[in-house]
Design a protein around this motif. Sequence first.
Motif, PDB file in Angstrom:
ATOM      1  N   LYS A  51       0.792  -1.233   0.000  1.00 61.24           N
ATOM      2  CA  LYS A  51       0.000   0.000   0.000  1.00 61.24           C
ATOM      3  C   LYS A  51       0.824   1.283   0.000  1.00 61.24           C
ATOM      4  O   LYS A  51       0.268   2.366  -0.157  1.00 61.24           O
ATOM      5  CB  LYS A  51      -0.938   0.015   1.222  1.00 61.24           C
ATOM      6  CG  LYS A  51      -1.974  -1.087   1.219  1.00 61.24           C
ATOM      7  CD  LYS A  51      -2.832  -1.031   2.474  1.00 61.24           C
ATOM      8  CE  LYS A  51      -3.859  -2.162   2.479  1.00 61.24           C
ATOM      9  NZ  LYS A  51      -4.692  -2.165   3.708  1.00 61.24           N
TER      10      LYS A  51
ATOM     11  N   MET B  24      -5.824  -3.821   8.348  1.00 61.07           N
ATOM     12  CA  MET B  24      -6.451  -2.825   7.487  1.00 61.07           C
ATOM     13  C   MET B  24      -5.460  -1.794   6.985  1.00 61.07           C
ATOM     14  O   MET B  24      -5.547  -1.321   5.858  1.00 61.07           O
ATOM     15  CB  MET B  24      -7.599  -2.124   8.231  1.00 61.07           C
ATOM     16  CG  MET B  24      -8.795  -3.000   8.527  1.00 61.07           C
ATOM     17  SD  MET B  24     -10.145  -2.059   9.309  1.00 61.07           S
ATOM     18  CE  MET B  24     -10.472  -0.834   8.030  1.00 61.07           C
TER      19      MET B  24
ATOM     20  N   ASN C  78       2.067   7.092  -1.114  1.00 62.14           N
ATOM     21  CA  ASN C  78       1.106   6.144  -1.668  1.00 62.14           C
ATOM     22  C   ASN C  78       0.676   6.675  -3.030  1.00 62.14           C
ATOM     23  O   ASN C  78       1.362   7.512  -3.616  1.00 62.14           O
ATOM     24  CB  ASN C  78      -0.083   5.923  -0.718  1.00 62.14           C
ATOM     25  CG  ASN C  78      -0.932   7.173  -0.534  1.00 62.14           C
ATOM     26  OD1 ASN C  78      -0.597   8.255  -1.010  1.00 62.14           O
ATOM     27  ND2 ASN C  78      -2.041   7.019   0.172  1.00 62.14           N
TER      28      ASN C  78
ATOM     29  N   ASN D 117      -4.482   3.273   4.767  1.00 63.29           N
ATOM     30  CA  ASN D 117      -5.521   2.248   4.680  1.00 63.29           C
ATOM     31  C   ASN D 117      -5.712   1.751   3.261  1.00 63.29           C
ATOM     32  O   ASN D 117      -6.057   0.595   3.040  1.00 63.29           O
ATOM     33  CB  ASN D 117      -6.853   2.787   5.215  1.00 63.29           C
ATOM     34  CG  ASN D 117      -6.839   2.950   6.719  1.00 63.29           C
ATOM     35  OD1 ASN D 117      -6.492   2.024   7.441  1.00 63.29           O
ATOM     36  ND2 ASN D 117      -7.205   4.123   7.200  1.00 63.29           N
ATOM     37  N   ASP D 118      -5.473   2.634   2.309  1.00 62.11           N
ATOM     38  CA  ASP D 118      -5.643   2.288   0.905  1.00 62.11           C
ATOM     39  C   ASP D 118      -4.705   3.165   0.084  1.00 62.11           C
ATOM     40  O   ASP D 118      -4.466   4.321   0.433  1.00 62.11           O
ATOM     41  CB  ASP D 118      -7.102   2.515   0.471  1.00 62.11           C
ATOM     42  CG  ASP D 118      -7.356   2.033  -0.938  1.00 62.11           C
ATOM     43  OD1 ASP D 118      -7.139   2.836  -1.878  1.00 62.11           O
ATOM     44  OD2 ASP D 118      -7.745   0.863  -1.116  1.00 62.11           O
ATOM     45  N   ALA D 119      -4.194   2.594  -1.001  1.00 58.87           N
ATOM     46  CA  ALA D 119      -3.233   3.338  -1.827  1.00 58.87           C
ATOM     47  C   ALA D 119      -3.841   4.595  -2.433  1.00 58.87           C
ATOM     48  O   ALA D 119      -3.115   5.508  -2.846  1.00 58.87           O
ATOM     49  CB  ALA D 119      -2.699   2.433  -2.935  1.00 58.87           C
ATOM     50  N   GLN D 120      -5.167   4.659  -2.492  1.00 57.81           N
ATOM     51  CA  GLN D 120      -5.827   5.820  -3.092  1.00 57.81           C
ATOM     52  C   GLN D 120      -6.442   6.753  -2.059  1.00 57.81           C
ATOM     53  O   GLN D 120      -7.167   7.682  -2.418  1.00 57.81           O
ATOM     54  CB  GLN D 120      -6.908   5.349  -4.073  1.00 57.81           C
ATOM     55  CG  GLN D 120      -6.389   4.472  -5.204  1.00 57.81           C
ATOM     56  CD  GLN D 120      -5.302   5.161  -6.009  1.00 57.81           C
ATOM     57  OE1 GLN D 120      -5.428   6.333  -6.359  1.00 57.81           O
ATOM     58  NE2 GLN D 120      -4.223   4.449  -6.315  1.00 57.81           N
ATOM     59  N   GLN D 121      -6.147   6.543  -0.785  1.00 55.27           N
ATOM     60  CA  GLN D 121      -6.673   7.397   0.274  1.00 55.27           C
ATOM     61  C   GLN D 121      -5.552   8.204   0.908  1.00 55.27           C
ATOM     62  O   GLN D 121      -4.384   7.797   0.869  1.00 55.27           O
ATOM     63  CB  GLN D 121      -7.381   6.562   1.347  1.00 55.27           C
ATOM     64  CG  GLN D 121      -8.641   5.875   0.861  1.00 55.27           C
ATOM     65  CD  GLN D 121      -9.335   5.095   1.962  1.00 55.27           C
ATOM     66  OE1 GLN D 121      -8.851   5.030   3.087  1.00 55.27           O
ATOM     67  NE2 GLN D 121     -10.475   4.495   1.642  1.00 55.27           N
TER      68      GLN D 121
END
Length: 404
Positions: free
Chosen positions: A261, A280, A295, A311-315
């Motif tokens: 991530k 997560m 990220n 938490n997410d590569a796009q957040q």
Amino acid sequence: MDQQIRKLFTKYLHNRCTPDELQQLFQYLEQGQYWQEWDAALEKEKQLLLKIDRKSDVNPFQMQQLQERVMQQIRQQHAVEHQETSYRRTPGFSFRGIAASISLLLLGLLAYWYLPAPTLWIQSDIRAATAQQVKPGGNHAILKLADGKEISLTEAALGKLSESHGITATKTADGLLTFQVNASQSTSLDKESYQTIRTPRGGQYQIVLPDGSHVWLNAQSSLRFPTDFSAQKREVSLSGEAYFAVAPDKQAVPFSVKTDKQAVQVLGTEFNVTAYPDEMANNVCLVNGAVVVMNGVQSTQLKPGQLASVNDAQQPIVVKTVDPTNYIAWKQGLFSFQEEHIYSLMKKIARWYNVEVDYQGNMEGKVFSGTFSRFADVQDVLNVLQATGTIQLSLKERRIMVRP
């Protein structure tokens, strides 16, 4: 005389006694002498090692139970010492010295902001803690070479494991794998090749990479790294958890850690990365120096004492100030929990002790704080968690059942 005795007890608790001093210490305790000095030594270690947010009340009954447990361990250790033909000390963390005393003290005094009144359950289960032992983890890992050959670092003898293109892999004592570059024998590779070291559940290992960077790998983790770091980049890939002490590079070549991530880029610094697939978030905790966390949408530079969560590569990356000691305690042989939910806590226990965990009922609000040794018997850990009165824990073979 009293001061000398206290120093003797402190030396024992820090695993520094000579054979003669051990013999003297055992005689004192078995004869019931110098209990005040023993209490003082234990109290000092409690203050040094126990990290809690609020003062906990440990009444005399509970302390007496702890003392009896420690004394039982001491007597068992004394019997073992008499059976051995020679006495040997090993550097670093010693299970015989620390786990026989300090880890039990930490377990017994573990604070979750309160500790309920003692019960018959606590007394009986503490005495029966060794009925079904699940051993803690240790230095276990597999090294996969560039040609696909795998070497069990657990079983391999000390010394040279492999040599290729002027790079020698060596297993040393205390769970350390080193890669050394011999410039006079170094040859260029036709193509970039990689090696991987992975730890199982219940395993950990230390690695010194070809560039001199030191990596501590936690349980159920893997690190993929180039056989020879080029002059243009120093890049590794991580799954799981690792602590990095990155060696500065004369040519200012950055060191990069990639996870699923995020990416972390540094020059020379120390930081901890957590990137387990079943968690997560990927976390980076900076101990000293500076790192840049990236990220897919953002990059941010951390200061010492900051934690970056992805938490997410796009957040967006979430940054907060933390106490780094809580995130690197595992490297020092400790579990450290600060307002941690039972799900997260039990994941760490499951990885280290190689056990399965089942849940039954509502776990809402089951949050704990405290510090204890990673080298204690898992049943001792469960006893102390259950002593808070907030959860019920049972161990059958290698499976833990958690109930509210």
